[in-house]
Design a protein around this motif. Structure first.
Motif, PDB file in Angstrom:
ATOM      1  N   TYR B  85       0.823  -1.209   0.000  1.00  0.00           N
ATOM      2  CA  TYR B  85       0.000   0.000   0.000  1.00  0.00           C
ATOM      3  C   TYR B  85       0.856   1.258   0.000  1.00  0.00           C
ATOM      4  CZ  TYR B  85      -3.940  -3.011   1.143  1.00  0.00           C
ATOM      5  OH  TYR B  85      -4.920  -3.982   1.105  1.00  0.00           O
ATOM      6  N   GLY B  86       0.364   2.308  -0.668  1.00  0.00           N
ATOM      7  CA  GLY B  86       1.043   3.606  -0.685  1.00  0.00           C
ATOM      8  C   GLY B  86       0.872   4.359   0.631  1.00  0.00           C
ATOM      9  N   TRP B  87       1.472   5.527   0.711  1.00  0.00           N
ATOM     10  CA  TRP B  87       1.569   6.241   1.997  1.00  0.00           C
ATOM     11  C   TRP B  87       0.223   6.594   2.607  1.00  0.00           C
ATOM     12  CZ3 TRP B  87       0.825  11.535   3.644  1.00  0.00           C
ATOM     13  CH2 TRP B  87       0.175  12.323   2.697  1.00  0.00           C
ATOM     14  N   ASP B  88      -0.780   6.909   1.770  1.00  0.00           N
ATOM     15  CA  ASP B  88      -2.083   7.249   2.341  1.00  0.00           C
ATOM     16  C   ASP B  88      -3.032   6.045   2.285  1.00  0.00           C
ATOM     17  OD1 ASP B  88      -2.730   7.108  -0.306  1.00  0.00           O
ATOM     18  OD2 ASP B  88      -3.452   9.158  -0.483  1.00  0.00           O
ATOM     19  N   THR B  91      -3.843   3.738  -2.447  1.00  0.00           N
ATOM     20  CA  THR B  91      -3.405   2.989  -3.621  1.00  0.00           C
ATOM     21  C   THR B  91      -2.778   1.683  -3.146  1.00  0.00           C
ATOM     22  OG1 THR B  91      -1.276   4.115  -3.505  1.00  0.00           O
ATOM     23  CG2 THR B  91      -2.919   5.055  -4.976  1.00  0.00           C
ATOM     24  N   ARG B  92      -3.064   0.626  -3.885  1.00  0.00           N
ATOM     25  CA  ARG B  92      -2.387  -0.622  -3.532  1.00  0.00           C
ATOM     26  C   ARG B  92      -1.922  -1.322  -4.795  1.00  0.00           C
ATOM     27  NH1 ARG B  92      -6.579  -5.092  -1.059  1.00  0.00           N
ATOM     28  NH2 ARG B  92      -7.200  -6.058  -3.008  1.00  0.00           N
ATOM     29  N   GLU B  93      -0.756  -1.924  -4.687  1.00  0.00           N
ATOM     30  CA  GLU B  93      -0.147  -2.614  -5.815  1.00  0.00           C
ATOM     31  C   GLU B  93      -0.110  -4.102  -5.489  1.00  0.00           C
ATOM     32  OE1 GLU B  93       4.139  -2.719  -8.193  1.00  0.00           O
ATOM     33  OE2 GLU B  93       3.891  -1.468  -6.408  1.00  0.00           O
ATOM     34  N   THR B  94      -0.626  -4.924  -6.410  1.00  0.00           N
ATOM     35  CA  THR B  94      -0.518  -6.361  -6.234  1.00  0.00           C
ATOM     36  C   THR B  94       0.842  -6.807  -6.751  1.00  0.00           C
ATOM     37  OG1 THR B  94      -2.886  -6.798  -6.336  1.00  0.00           O
ATOM     38  CG2 THR B  94      -1.432  -8.586  -7.002  1.00  0.00           C
ATOM     39  N   ALA B 228     -16.978   6.586   6.969  1.00  0.00           N
ATOM     40  CA  ALA B 228     -16.173   5.606   7.696  1.00  0.00           C
ATOM     41  C   ALA B 228     -15.971   6.117   9.118  1.00  0.00           C
ATOM     42  CB  ALA B 228     -14.825   5.429   7.009  1.00  0.00           C
ATOM     43  N   TYR B 229     -15.839   5.179  10.064  1.00  0.00           N
ATOM     44  CA  TYR B 229     -15.517   5.589  11.425  1.00  0.00           C
ATOM     45  C   TYR B 229     -14.115   6.206  11.395  1.00  0.00           C
ATOM     46  CZ  TYR B 229     -14.565   5.341  16.412  1.00  0.00           C
ATOM     47  OH  TYR B 229     -14.249   5.654  17.703  1.00  0.00           O
ATOM     48  N   PRO B 230     -13.943   7.421  11.918  1.00  0.00           N
ATOM     49  CA  PRO B 230     -12.648   8.100  11.757  1.00  0.00           C
ATOM     50  C   PRO B 230     -11.559   7.509  12.649  1.00  0.00           C
ATOM     51  CG  PRO B 230     -14.148   9.428  13.088  1.00  0.00           C
ATOM     52  CD  PRO B 230     -14.942   8.246  12.617  1.00  0.00           C
ATOM     53  N   LEU B 231     -10.436   7.238  12.042  1.00  0.00           N
ATOM     54  CA  LEU B 231      -9.286   6.685  12.758  1.00  0.00           C
ATOM     55  C   LEU B 231      -8.061   7.541  12.488  1.00  0.00           C
ATOM     56  CD1 LEU B 231      -9.719   2.931  11.767  1.00  0.00           C
ATOM     57  CD2 LEU B 231     -10.130   3.899  14.040  1.00  0.00           C
ATOM     58  N   GLU B 232      -7.249   7.756  13.510  1.00  0.00           N
ATOM     59  CA  GLU B 232      -6.001   8.504  13.287  1.00  0.00           C
ATOM     60  C   GLU B 232      -4.984   7.656  12.543  1.00  0.00           C
ATOM     61  OE1 GLU B 232      -4.098  11.417  15.379  1.00  0.00           O
ATOM     62  OE2 GLU B 232      -5.600  11.613  16.957  1.00  0.00           O
ATOM     63  N   THR B 233      -5.064   6.347  12.727  1.00  0.00           N
ATOM     64  CA  THR B 233      -4.110   5.464  12.064  1.00  0.00           C
ATOM     65  C   THR B 233      -4.832   4.267  11.447  1.00  0.00           C
ATOM     66  OG1 THR B 233      -2.463   6.068  13.722  1.00  0.00           O
ATOM     67  CG2 THR B 233      -1.986   4.140  12.356  1.00  0.00           C
ATOM     68  N   VAL B 234      -4.694   4.126  10.144  1.00  0.00           N
ATOM     69  CA  VAL B 234      -5.162   2.933   9.448  1.00  0.00           C
ATOM     70  C   VAL B 234      -3.916   2.119   9.127  1.00  0.00           C
ATOM     71  CG1 VAL B 234      -6.232   2.067   7.341  1.00  0.00           C
ATOM     72  CG2 VAL B 234      -7.216   4.039   8.526  1.00  0.00           C
ATOM     73  N   VAL B 235      -3.844   0.911   9.660  1.00  0.00           N
ATOM     74  CA  VAL B 235      -2.617   0.134   9.546  1.00  0.00           C
ATOM     75  C   VAL B 235      -2.627  -0.760   8.313  1.00  0.00           C
ATOM     76  CG1 VAL B 235      -1.308  -1.746  10.625  1.00  0.00           C
ATOM     77  CG2 VAL B 235      -2.073   0.201  11.996  1.00  0.00           C
ATOM     78  N   ASP B 236      -3.775  -1.374   8.014  1.00  0.00           N
ATOM     79  CA  ASP B 236      -3.838  -2.327   6.899  1.00  0.00           C
ATOM     80  C   ASP B 236      -5.286  -2.480   6.429  1.00  0.00           C
ATOM     81  OD1 ASP B 236      -3.691  -4.451   5.133  1.00  0.00           O
ATOM     82  OD2 ASP B 236      -3.343  -5.963   6.686  1.00  0.00           O
ATOM     83  N   PRO B 237      -5.599  -1.946   5.254  1.00  0.00           N
ATOM     84  CA  PRO B 237      -6.990  -2.016   4.762  1.00  0.00           C
ATOM     85  C   PRO B 237      -7.378  -3.385   4.200  1.00  0.00           C
ATOM     86  CG  PRO B 237      -5.726  -0.258   3.680  1.00  0.00           C
ATOM     87  CD  PRO B 237      -4.748  -1.156   4.358  1.00  0.00           C
TER      88      PRO B 237
END
Lengths: 318, 318
Positions: B85-88, B91-94, B228-237
């Protein structure tokens, strides 16, 4: 209480999948003022060229907007923007920008503009925003919009400008860009933690514009989000952000007796969302020009119904 | 009432700005089942290889999930996905996909799986979805997820599959791609107007997943949206969409006495949103594995508070 807005007054040439228009009345200050005029007195500050007519001023005058601080520059040309939108209206390409009289613009505030106690600094060079801000030091509520260009080329000035206002209104991608934080909540929390070098209060309200997805409101204590009002056809998104800001700031201006409470801000967000939804339904200012207050009230009720759910308790497993 | 889910059981290797994990338990059916298990009995149908262990099955068993229809293929390898996954995290790359036992997968439903009256067809080849659907002809509620790949290479099959379910759950960009309509509302209205060639009811509920922006629910009569429920940190979508589906379908399954009312669907959307918010807070299934029902209930109340505004009447000008 009266609102002063400083920003662009423009001619826009726009092409979308639904058609095109040549040299429509546009500009951030115009879209903002038309929306805010449903709530309170508005005074517009901005430059136009010799090509700007009484007909365009009359669009604003018909909504009771004070245009005495619209400055006509002899021999100048009005700011011009030409753009084209992609099929889903999420991408837009700028084809031409002619600054015209906006180059070298020095805001001149009339006594009426100086007497407002609510101020909206539309997207202009941040040092100009600060100059205007300094002329209304006692304003009760000041909001500011900006764009990626100023984050790129005038970042320090923009941060100083933001520190001098109460409310920052920005696209969510720009909030990330400004702070380097990867998501909306962390970006907003960062800005809310800034400690102004000046004697100003510092920003306490962050509004993230999310285009077709709606908008979010973040304060130190809370988070609130609203979807965009759903439309089967979006004809022209130009000016949606400034119309949104006009609804938001206008609603707050119209409630001077209320503290800047969470509930006031949320109702302001709802009115902002509804105003923006009318704006995008037709080209330029076409829809807002003939909008009526009762249409806004009806759509607010619809938006409320679309966002409610009851929290019936449920015994969950584990 | 019991839920059957058909879909992938996988090992995922994931890298995000917050770290990386090798060969975690993953897959659409797993994420779905763990979320749905908070609401009702769940039976998982899907293939694994010889490399799939009792330890992984135990993660599901500990949440009471029926894994009897998890088919171990001798000499086969479990489906494997690797992504970054990219910084935000938008975007994700397989980096790698190895179908393994998923190639040539023929769903085999146990008597328990056939006895469910709620069915979730996770993202697999649409003809396989139809085969499973045909084996539960009397199911009370059937939902389907898919992806851009099947729109590209198996569009007619996918449309036939959608016509056989009650609820379509898709990313909003995929809804546009599937229908060729430029926005969410027009895309959903198009699908709701399809007239099934078969004897099935046809889709009556469209759910658009909008990632960090939340989700929208569209029926013939109404529109509903939640942030979406707001989160300060999303670790892995990874798995957020399937966890969302698990919350949605699980909540509906747990309320067999209620008609598929607007209020039921909205509460299901809220539970889906909350489940997804826990999923993305840590890698893979880590957070959901130790989630407790009371945490869901608490976050539902928070989400409700974040989306309410009062509609104080206002006399508007004009």
């Amino acid at each position: 209480m009266p609102i002063t807005v400083v920003g662009s007054i423009a001619y826009d040439t726009v092409k979308t999948p639904f058609g095109e228009r040549q040299r429509m009345l546009g500009g951030a200050a115009v879209h903002f003022a038309l929306a805010a005029s449903f709530f309170d007195d508005v005074c517009v500050v901005g430059p136009v060229g010799e090509d700007f007519g009484e007909q365009q001023l009359d669009v604003m005058r018909r909504r009771g907007i004070d245009v005495d601080a619209v400055e006509r520059i002899d021999g100048g040309r009005t700011f011009f923007w030409q753009g084209e939108y992609g099929w889903d209206l999420n991408t837009r390409e700028t084809i031409d920008t002619q600054l015209g009289v906006f180059e070298g613009f020095q805001p001149k505030l009339t006594p009426a503009a100086l007497a407002s106690d609510v101020l909206f600094l539309a997207n202009i060079q941040p040092d100009l925003q600060r100059e205007v801000r300094a002329q209304l030091p006692d304003a009760r509520f000041v909001a500011l919009d900006s764009m990626n260009l100023w984050i790129d080329i005038a970042r320090e000035s923009l941060i100083a400008a933001i520190e001098e206002v109460d409310c920052l209104i920005l696209n969510d991608a720009e909030l990330r860009q400004l702070t380097g934080k990867p998501n909306l909540v962390s970006a907003a929390r960062e800005i809310l933690a800034w400690e102004p070098a000046s004697s100003y209060r510092g920003p306490s309200v962050i509004v993230a514009k999310q285009g077709e997805y709606g908008a979010a409101l973040i304060t130190r204590e809370s988070f609130f989000a609203l979807p965009a009002y759903p439309l089967e056809t979006v004809v022209d998104p130009t000016g949606a952000g400034d119309t949104f800001a006009g609804g938001l700031v206008g609603y707050i201006a119209a409630h001077p007796e209320e503290q800047l409470s969470e509930q006031l801000l949320r109702r302001a967000m709802a009115h902002a969302t509804v105003l923006a939804s009318f704006n995008v339904a037709e080209f330029g200012t076409e829809r807002i020009e003939r909008l009526e207050g009762r249409e806004i009230v009806a759509r607010i009720a619809e938006l409320q119904a679309m966002t409610q759910f009851s929290g019936a308790p449920l015994a969950l497993r584990g």
